[in-house]
Design a protein around this motif. Structure first.
Motif, mmCIF file in Angstrom:
data_model
loop_
_atom_site.group_PDB
_atom_site.id
_atom_site.type_symbol
_atom_site.label_atom_id
_atom_site.label_comp_id
_atom_site.label_asym_id
_atom_site.label_seq_id
_atom_site.Cartn_x
_atom_site.Cartn_y
_atom_site.Cartn_z
ATOM 1 N N GLU A 1 0.625 -0.772 -0.326
ATOM 2 C CA GLU A 1 0.123 0.136 0.195
ATOM 3 C C GLU A 1 0.656 1.252 -0.002
ATOM 4 O O GLU A 1 0.424 2.056 -0.168
ATOM 5 C CB GLU A 1 -1.035 -0.041 1.188
ATOM 6 C CG GLU A 1 -0.031 0.219 2.358
ATOM 7 C CD GLU A 1 0.169 -1.110 3.189
ATOM 8 O OE1 GLU A 1 -0.046 -1.228 4.962
ATOM 9 O OE2 GLU A 1 0.747 -2.331 2.280
ATOM 10 N N LEU B 1 -9.732 5.639 -3.555
ATOM 11 C CA LEU B 1 -9.703 6.059 -2.305
ATOM 12 C C LEU B 1 -9.862 7.432 -1.460
ATOM 13 O O LEU B 1 -9.695 7.643 -0.567
ATOM 14 C CB LEU B 1 -8.331 5.922 -2.101
ATOM 15 C CG LEU B 1 -6.743 6.303 -0.841
ATOM 16 C CD1 LEU B 1 -7.352 5.068 0.420
ATOM 17 C CD2 LEU B 1 -5.043 6.728 -1.326
ATOM 18 N N LEU C 1 -11.840 4.158 3.863
ATOM 19 C CA LEU C 1 -10.444 3.625 3.269
ATOM 20 C C LEU C 1 -9.223 3.643 3.317
ATOM 21 O O LEU C 1 -8.063 3.261 3.619
ATOM 22 C CB LEU C 1 -11.087 3.381 1.304
ATOM 23 C CG LEU C 1 -10.064 2.415 0.935
ATOM 24 C CD1 LEU C 1 -9.186 1.014 0.588
ATOM 25 C CD2 LEU C 1 -10.228 2.170 -0.764
ATOM 26 N N ALA C 2 -9.386 4.595 3.138
ATOM 27 C CA ALA C 2 -8.296 5.958 3.605
ATOM 28 C C ALA C 2 -7.386 5.318 5.049
ATOM 29 O O ALA C 2 -6.280 5.512 5.455
ATOM 30 C CB ALA C 2 -8.304 7.622 3.386
#
Length: 229
Positions: A80, A112, A118-119
């Motif tokens: 990531e 994102l 999600l962030a």
């Protein structure tokens, strides 16, 4: 594809719409044991998630040895960090046959930017990896002997990759003494000798590169100095 999305820990708290967006831009690919996914300092444009198998993330040393930094199995994201800069800082190879869910970096970043959960998940994942590295540095300090480092590492591998067998907890991928030494940052001969010590104490067994933790909880006791050899 939705089944793949639902296996990823990073996506657990996402709403249905965000999962559908991720699913729409995802692909699934299989890899073989020993295959190199990417190399240190390589430019890549794909975010990888493990659906099956075990991946080793390592730093190559100048003498052609490796320092294994992370092992990740089902449900984990491998890289990531590339959403910030798409140059890798570690190499990645597979310790078993594997299946990955793959998302193009640009598409992942677009989604994102529209999803706070999600962030937040990405930030938490990065924090967790930093925490793992901090624990590793602590556990390889000069005050902790190699046998105790081995006991703790096997206990942790049993927790993350262990399967129940009649004899105990088996680590479900091949783990050679050489690879184990790379994980610990220790000499192969030293690791081999100390693994034999733990075997003679009846805590573990090693057959054909497969470790079985015969007395799983006692490995943690050994690490804390409650069992003397």
């Amino acid at each position: 594809m939705k089944r793949g999305i639902n296996k990823i820990k990073l996506f657990e708290n996402l709403d249905k719409e965000t999962k559908e967006k991720l699913s729409a831009v995802s692909t699934i690919k299989k890899y073989k044991k020993g295959e190199l996914l990417y190399s240190d300092k390589e430019k890549i444009n794909t975010v990888y998630f493990v659906l099956e198998g075990v991946a080793s993330l390592y730093k190559p040393n100048p003498d052609n040895t490796k320092k294994v930094v992370f092992l990740f199995g089902e449900g984990y994201v491998l890289n990531e960090v590339i959403i910030y800069e798409n140059i890798t800082s570690l190499s990645c190879e597979f310790l078993s046959n594997a299946k990955l869910l793959e998302i193009p970096r640009e598409k992942f970043v677009e989604i994102l930017e529209t999803s706070y959960p999600l962030a937040k998940g990405v930030i938490e994942s990065l924090i967790n990896k930093n925490r793992i590295m901090s624990h590793q540095l602590k556990n390889i300090s000069n005050s902790i002997t190699v046998d105790r480092q081995i006991a703790f590492k096997l206990w942790k591998l049993g927790k993350d990759f262990g399967i129940e067998t009649p004899d105990g907890i088996e680590i479900n991928f091949d783990l050679s003494i050489t690879l184990f030494a790379e994980m610990l940052g220790a000499k192969r001969e030293t690791v081999s000798r100390q693994v034999k010590v733990l075997s003679e104490l009846g805590l573990i067994s090693l057959k054909r590169k497969r470790f079985t933790l015969l007395k799983y909880n006692e490995l943690l006791d050994y690490f804390h100095g409650k069992i003397l050899n």
